[in-house]
Motif scaffolding. Sequence first.
Motif, short mmCIF file in Angstrom:
data_model
loop_
_atom_site.label_atom_id
_atom_site.label_comp_id
_atom_site.label_asym_id
_atom_site.label_seq_id
_atom_site.Cartn_x
_atom_site.Cartn_y
_atom_site.Cartn_z
N ASP A 133 30.84 47.97 -15.98
CA ASP A 133 31.75 46.88 -15.57
C ASP A 133 31.41 46.31 -14.19
O ASP A 133 32.28 45.77 -13.50
N SER A 171 30.34 43.63 -11.59
CA SER A 171 30.43 42.17 -11.59
C SER A 171 29.07 41.56 -11.26
O SER A 171 28.20 42.21 -10.67
N LYS A 188 28.50 39.27 -9.10
CA LYS A 188 28.39 39.15 -7.64
C LYS A 188 27.86 40.44 -7.02
O LYS A 188 26.95 40.41 -6.18
N SER A 235 26.52 47.36 -18.14
CA SER A 235 27.51 46.31 -17.89
C SER A 235 27.46 45.19 -18.92
O SER A 235 28.48 44.82 -19.49
#
Length: 430
Positions: free
Chosen positions: A69, A71, A73, A106
């Motif tokens: 998970d 991100s 960014k 991810s």
Amino acid sequence: MFKTDKGYLILLMFFSPILGLINLLKSKDDRVLIFFGILFFGIAGSCYVYRPGSDGESHLANAILHYTDMSVKVFFNEFFELATLNSANSGAKDLYLHCISYLAASVFGIPELIHVFAGLVLGYFFSKSVLLILQNKLSVKKNRILIGFIIVLLLYKSLGAMNSIRMWTGMWIFFYGALSYATTKKKKYLLILLLSIVVHFSYLVVLIPFIGAYIFRRRTHILTIFYLLSFGLTLNFANIENYIPKTSLIESQQDAYVVDSEEDVARMESRNEIQSKINRNFYVTYGEVFFTSILIPGLTLVLLFFFNSKYADDRFNFLMASGIGLFSFSNVVTFSPTISGRVKIIAGLFIIAATIHLLFTLKKYQLSKKNITLLNRILVIFLIASIPMVLFQMSYLIQILSFFTLVLPPVSWFLGNADFSIREGISHLF
């Protein structure tokens, strides 16, 4: 190969990768060999068994812990930190592992895919490298000695490289880019050569002696003398420490790999003493280390006579110059046993490739029957002495690959933690 044959081989690969590989080796088509080589390594990666304490298990644990998970960014922030060698996070230490861990854990949500991705990349560069070494001579009749060296090549840090993922994948990328550039002089292969640094940043270090060897590749006598002298030379880390960039990543790796204090020496001796007390099979004790530290230098001494011959071609000179240049470097950087040992293995690949090229082009050296007989005897002794290394590699593979690599690999995908290795499967059967 017809489309129906390709379809059959794909089905065979998913039924039994080993049978698929046996059938694949009958092909003489480069494109077929590359495609199915990639597929074979990818399937093998999907059947990787995560043994406690192995590098593979640590990579999986890191992917689960750090990349699940994540991100976009955060991914790019850490990507920039790794690119500038200033990573202070607990994730990967190289861009390559960073990217495939992110994709697996991810994007796809399946952390185990890291070894599938690693297998596909390794399979591509391994297949391309082997075909480059064999240089379109798949249909040429090969004697037993040449076949023996090709077998050694095929087992040398090949499928087993998936465990550590980075270092030996980087080796095949480095080798492919280097030999392709030396052969074609196309600049795109320099980018592939530099790609090895993305896979494992330590190839920045490997690049230094390689560039020197490339520059002096036609000065065979200079390289030969330096190679012979390197066995008695030692470089002090204090002499180069000030020239090394001070980044967080480099400093952390320096602490792990460099022996520059009495405490480091004591720690290393203690580790070696513990390792020596472990009950090991002879092919573990005399396998890889004996091969790279004794057999490769011995083989190199024989090849030096051809390296300094007027009949040597540019391809052979390049492979030999790279091999002895890297091996010489490994001899002088004894302050880091890890770097020294790894560079020896990389040098060994170039020396094996040089030997195969020599055997393909032996006729042009105009050797007498007596000298050919002597050479063949030496090479046979080398191959016999390489048996522990071959057994070590095979033993390693049956420990890291699922029993279902032999037949029905999809079963391995659904077993998860209940999966077991080939070695465990055989022990259960017998």
